[in-house]
Design a protein around this motif. Structure first.
Motif, PDB file in Angstrom:
ATOM      1  N   ILE A 188      38.131  34.601  38.877  1.00  0.00           N
ATOM      2  CA  ILE A 188      37.672  35.808  39.571  1.00  0.00           C
ATOM      3  C   ILE A 188      37.547  36.973  38.596  1.00  0.00           C
ATOM      4  CG2 ILE A 188      38.309  37.506  41.324  1.00  0.00           C
ATOM      5  CD1 ILE A 188      39.605  35.245  42.905  1.00  0.00           C
ATOM      6  N   THR A 189      38.531  37.123  37.676  1.00  0.00           N
ATOM      7  CA  THR A 189      38.467  38.200  36.685  1.00  0.00           C
ATOM      8  C   THR A 189      37.267  38.036  35.754  1.00  0.00           C
ATOM      9  OG1 THR A 189      40.884  38.384  36.748  1.00  0.00           O
ATOM     10  CG2 THR A 189      39.751  39.358  34.864  1.00  0.00           C
ATOM     11  N   ALA A 190      37.042  36.805  35.286  1.00  0.00           N
ATOM     12  CA  ALA A 190      35.897  36.554  34.410  1.00  0.00           C
ATOM     13  C   ALA A 190      34.577  36.808  35.127  1.00  0.00           C
ATOM     14  CB  ALA A 190      35.952  35.121  33.877  1.00  0.00           C
ATOM     15  N   ASP A 191      34.504  36.433  36.392  1.00  0.00           N
ATOM     16  CA  ASP A 191      33.296  36.678  37.164  1.00  0.00           C
ATOM     17  C   ASP A 191      33.052  38.174  37.330  1.00  0.00           C
ATOM     18  OD1 ASP A 191      31.064  35.702  38.746  1.00  0.00           O
ATOM     19  OD2 ASP A 191      32.143  36.486  40.483  1.00  0.00           O
ATOM     20  N   GLY A 192      34.145  38.931  37.550  1.00  0.00           N
ATOM     21  CA  GLY A 192      34.001  40.381  37.664  1.00  0.00           C
ATOM     22  C   GLY A 192      33.545  41.013  36.364  1.00  0.00           C
TER      23      GLY A 192
END
Length: 260
Positions: A188-192
């Motif tokens: 989720i962090t990488a996608d953000g």
């Protein structure tokens, strides 16, 4: 003399009626054995009469019976030691078979349930025992119902109550769940960050086409920094801005007559 004889006969008749009268409850059915042979007629609830010394009345409960199955130790198909207990709900639909075909149908049902539960444990994997109990309940019910039909018993339902795991397995599953949650958080962090980089790239392209937007953004940043009530404000001044101002504020001198 006659009165005494009549009184004795009445007392004897009353005693005989009392010895032959039986009461069957609403949720029961009665089987009469005469000289050890089962009579065809099943006695329903209410008052019924038998021949004292000749007939024997056997009452059978027709209610749904709750039979707890003690916890059984076993090894699953993926080599995990577990301890599983269950509960069986059944009722007698043919009292004659339940009394004649098996000595003690409650004890027989308990033994069949225990062996069937152990068999289900050996054929299943740990994930099935934890998350797919409905399918296992159906398989367990089918295994118990097969011999129960010959005993005049209907299986209402079978439920696996609890699955006890070793402490080492609980710790391993806890670490696995924690690692899975951490993996999802990183994704989720990488996608953000990917989405943010795309937006920043689009903003940079817009500012490149409109240099005034860069100045507005700089002023907005100054306002945000000043809102923190700092006594000292350090303002970075890029060289590109100086060049921009120099280029746009240069005054072209008017052409005049030149004299030597």
């Amino acid at each position: 003399m006659i009165v005494e004889i009549l009184g004795g006969l009445v007392a004897l008749g009353g005693l005989g009626i009392a010895m032959s009268a039986r009461v069957i409850k609403q949720f029961e059915q009665g089987l009469v054995f005469r000289f050890g042979k089962l009579q065809q007629a099943v006695r329903g609830p209410g008052l019924t009469m038998i021949v004292p010394g000749v007939d024997t009345l056997r009452k059978v409960n027709m209610q749904i019976v709750t039979l707890p199955v003690p916890a059984q130790d076993g090894i699953t198909r993926d080599n995990v030691t577990v301890r599983v207990d269950a509960v069986v709900y059944f009722k007698v639909h043919d009292p004659a078979k339940a009394v004649i075909n098996v000595e003690d149908y409650r004890f027989a049902m308990l033994q069949v349930a225990q062996t069937s539960l152990r068999s289900i444990i050996g054929k299943s994997e740990l994930d099935d025992l934890l998350s797919n109990r409905e399918h296992l309940n159906q398989g367990l019910e089918l295994m118990i119902d097969t011999p129960a039909l010959a005993w005049g018993i209907d299986i209402d339902r079978v439920e696996i109550k609890d699955v006890a795991l070793p402490e080492s397995m609980k710790r391993s599953m806890s670490r696995q769940a924690e690692a899975e949650r951490e993996r999802r958080a990183r994704i989720i962090t990488a996608d953000g960050e990917l989405q943010a980089s795309k937006k920043l790239s689009e903003a940079a392209g817009t500012m490149e086409q409109t240099p005034a937007a860069l100045q507005l953004r700089l002023l907005q940043t100054i306002v945000e920094v000043a809102a923190e009530k700092n006594s000292t404000l350090v303002l970075p001044f890029p060289v590109e801005l100086l060049r921009f101002l120099e280029k746009n504020t240069s005054v072209e001198l008017p052409k005049g007559d030149s004299s030597e």
